[in-house]
Design a protein around this motif. Structure first.
Motif, PDB file in Angstrom:
ATOM      1  N   THR A   1       0.608  -1.210  -0.081  1.00  0.00           N
ATOM      2  CA  THR A   1       0.009   0.134   0.171  1.00  0.00           C
ATOM      3  C   THR A   1       0.800   1.288  -0.152  1.00  0.00           C
ATOM      4  O   THR A   1       1.854   1.248   0.761  1.00  0.00           O
ATOM      5  CB  THR A   1      -0.860   0.060   1.272  1.00  0.00           C
ATOM      6  OG1 THR A   1      -1.717  -1.120   1.294  1.00  0.00           O
ATOM      7  CG2 THR A   1      -1.748   1.024   1.393  1.00  0.00           C
ATOM      8  N   ALA A   2       0.458   2.084  -0.970  1.00  0.00           N
ATOM      9  CA  ALA A   2       1.376   3.599  -0.997  1.00  0.00           C
ATOM     10  C   ALA A   2       0.431   4.616  -0.054  1.00  0.00           C
ATOM     11  O   ALA A   2      -0.843   4.549  -0.594  1.00  0.00           O
ATOM     12  CB  ALA A   2       1.462   3.599  -2.256  1.00  0.00           C
ATOM     13  N   TYR A   3       0.930   5.340   0.667  1.00  0.00           N
ATOM     14  CA  TYR A   3       0.183   6.289   1.355  1.00  0.00           C
ATOM     15  C   TYR A   3       0.911   7.721   0.858  1.00  0.00           C
ATOM     16  O   TYR A   3       2.000   7.697   0.730  1.00  0.00           O
ATOM     17  CB  TYR A   3       0.463   6.268   2.919  1.00  0.00           C
ATOM     18  CG  TYR A   3      -0.094   5.070   3.273  1.00  0.00           C
ATOM     19  CD1 TYR A   3      -1.336   4.892   4.032  1.00  0.00           C
ATOM     20  CD2 TYR A   3       0.850   3.718   3.484  1.00  0.00           C
ATOM     21  CE1 TYR A   3      -1.869   3.571   4.481  1.00  0.00           C
ATOM     22  CE2 TYR A   3       0.454   2.618   3.959  1.00  0.00           C
ATOM     23  CZ  TYR A   3      -0.958   2.657   4.466  1.00  0.00           C
ATOM     24  OH  TYR A   3      -1.388   1.354   5.136  1.00  0.00           O
ATOM     25  N   ILE A   4      -0.044   8.629   0.445  1.00  0.00           N
ATOM     26  CA  ILE A   4       0.184   9.881   0.036  1.00  0.00           C
ATOM     27  C   ILE A   4      -0.148  10.985   0.928  1.00  0.00           C
ATOM     28  O   ILE A   4      -1.449  10.915   1.279  1.00  0.00           O
ATOM     29  CB  ILE A   4      -0.019  10.067  -1.268  1.00  0.00           C
ATOM     30  CG1 ILE A   4       0.616   9.014  -2.161  1.00  0.00           C
ATOM     31  CG2 ILE A   4       0.393  11.373  -2.096  1.00  0.00           C
ATOM     32  CD1 ILE A   4       0.314   8.965  -3.803  1.00  0.00           C
ATOM     33  N   VAL A   5       0.618  11.880   0.979  1.00  0.00           N
ATOM     34  CA  VAL A   5      -0.084  13.431   1.760  1.00  0.00           C
ATOM     35  C   VAL A   5       0.313  14.301   0.799  1.00  0.00           C
ATOM     36  O   VAL A   5       1.450  14.462   0.456  1.00  0.00           O
ATOM     37  CB  VAL A   5       0.695  13.492   3.107  1.00  0.00           C
ATOM     38  CG1 VAL A   5       0.305  14.852   3.855  1.00  0.00           C
ATOM     39  CG2 VAL A   5       0.393  12.273   3.962  1.00  0.00           C
ATOM     40  N   THR A   6      -0.528  15.124   0.509  1.00  0.00           N
ATOM     41  CA  THR A   6      -0.388  16.072  -0.574  1.00  0.00           C
ATOM     42  C   THR A   6      -0.826  17.338   0.248  1.00  0.00           C
ATOM     43  O   THR A   6      -2.128  17.476   0.746  1.00  0.00           O
ATOM     44  CB  THR A   6      -0.931  15.967  -1.766  1.00  0.00           C
ATOM     45  OG1 THR A   6      -0.366  14.848  -2.367  1.00  0.00           O
ATOM     46  CG2 THR A   6      -0.594  17.411  -2.778  1.00  0.00           C
ATOM     47  N   GLY A   7      -0.159  18.676   0.219  1.00  0.00           N
ATOM     48  CA  GLY A   7      -0.678  19.821   1.004  1.00  0.00           C
ATOM     49  C   GLY A   7       0.000  21.152   0.395  1.00  0.00           C
ATOM     50  O   GLY A   7       0.574  21.289  -0.867  1.00  0.00           O
TER      51      GLY A   7
END
Length: 303
Positions: free
Chosen positions: A195-201
């Motif tokens: 699983t790839a987790y992404i945080v974008t802000g």
């Protein structure tokens, strides 16, 4: 023997129901499956502003991703989601939605399509609405969780909430940033095995979209993103392998000078500590996205 009449439990149920259905939450870890969008079930650490709202983005009665939202600037600070393998095609026929829970606590906790007619002022006070973007020619509605990083129709539809959107300069949105989203999609499709987790802000500097002579929506200065995938192809080419298990990017939301720069996550975190309202303990991924060992240290030499 039942010592309490059924009516005695009604007040208790009334207290619990909002907690079970609410979308704006006190803690991402405490509401059903919100934490599934976060590596090790842990949100980014160091965001201390108590005015920010934590949204468990629910669509069709299921949590889809999470957003830390600034109701004063009317934009997300970040959205965090799990990447789904996809062919990268984009859909444009989903309706734009808003988040009722930012303005009221009743309802079923789902995001809702904007009505064709009147929208109560209490919703405009708490979040961006379609009118904020209707007469703006310089900016596009830029997704933080993009639909092409999702695979099912419902997961894709959920990305079309304005609480997942920031004003992005058109040339940046359709140029360098779209190219980055596609590059990461291909990289994670091909080399992430788990699983790839992404945080974008985003970061902001005080520039605002104005409507009716009022400041309405903050315009990002920078857009940033980071991913975490601890199960990846160890036989990938070297120039790919060095970008696992975690890597990050940073770019200016501008017409020119808007190239997307890849960097280690710690380098991005150092930048964010001086450009966001965070403390020095800022950490985007739990334990810096180091894969947890199934064995204690003194036994690791046996495997």
């Amino acid at each position: 023997m039942n010592m309490f009449p059924p009516s005695a439990f009604v007040p208790l149920l009334a207290c619990l129901l909002p907690l079970m259905s609410a979308t704006v939450v006190q803690d991402f870890n405490h509401i059903e499956r919100c934490k599934d969008s976060l590596y090790m079930g842990t949100p980014p650490r160091g965001f201390t502003d108590t005015k920010l709202k934590r949204i468990c983005q629910r669509y069709m009665d299921r949590p889809r991703f999470v957003t830390l939202y600034d109701p004063q600037k009317r934009i997300p600070v970040y959205s965090a989601y799990t990447f789904k393998k996809t062919e990268g095609d984009r859909r444009v026929d989903y309706p734009w939605m808003f988040e009722p829970q930012l303005a009221e606590v009743d309802g079923n906790g789902n995001m809702q399509p904007f009505p064709t007619g009147y929208l109560h002022m209490k919703f405009e006070d708490s979040q961006a609405v379609l009118d904020d973007y209707s007469d703006v020619v310089l900016y596009e509605r830029g997704h933080l969780n993009p639909d092409q990083h999702q695979s099912t129709p419902h997961d894709r539809a959920a990305t079309y909430t304005l609480t997942n959107v920031v004003p992005e300069i058109r040339e940046f949105n359709i140029g360098p940033w779209r190219e980055y989203e596609e590059r990461i999609r291909v990289r994670l499709n091909n080399f992430c095995r788990g699983t790839a987790y992404i945080v974008t802000g985003v970061t902001t500097r005080g520039n605002m979209i104005r409507r009716n002579n009022q400041d309405r929506v903050a315009i990002p200065e920078d857009v940033w993103s980071a991913y975490c995938c601890t199960e990846y192809d160890r036989n990938a080419p070297h120039n790919v392998r060095i970008r696992f298990p975690t890597y990050a990017v940073l770019a200016k939301n501008a017409k020119e000078g808007n190239s997307v720069n890849e960097m280690p996550v710690q380098e991005l975190e150092m930048f964010l500590r001086s450009h966001l309202d965070v403390d020095q303990n800022l950490q985007l991924f739990y334990d810096n996205c180091i894969s947890p060992s199934p064995l204690p240290l003194y036994l690791q030499h046996t495997i």
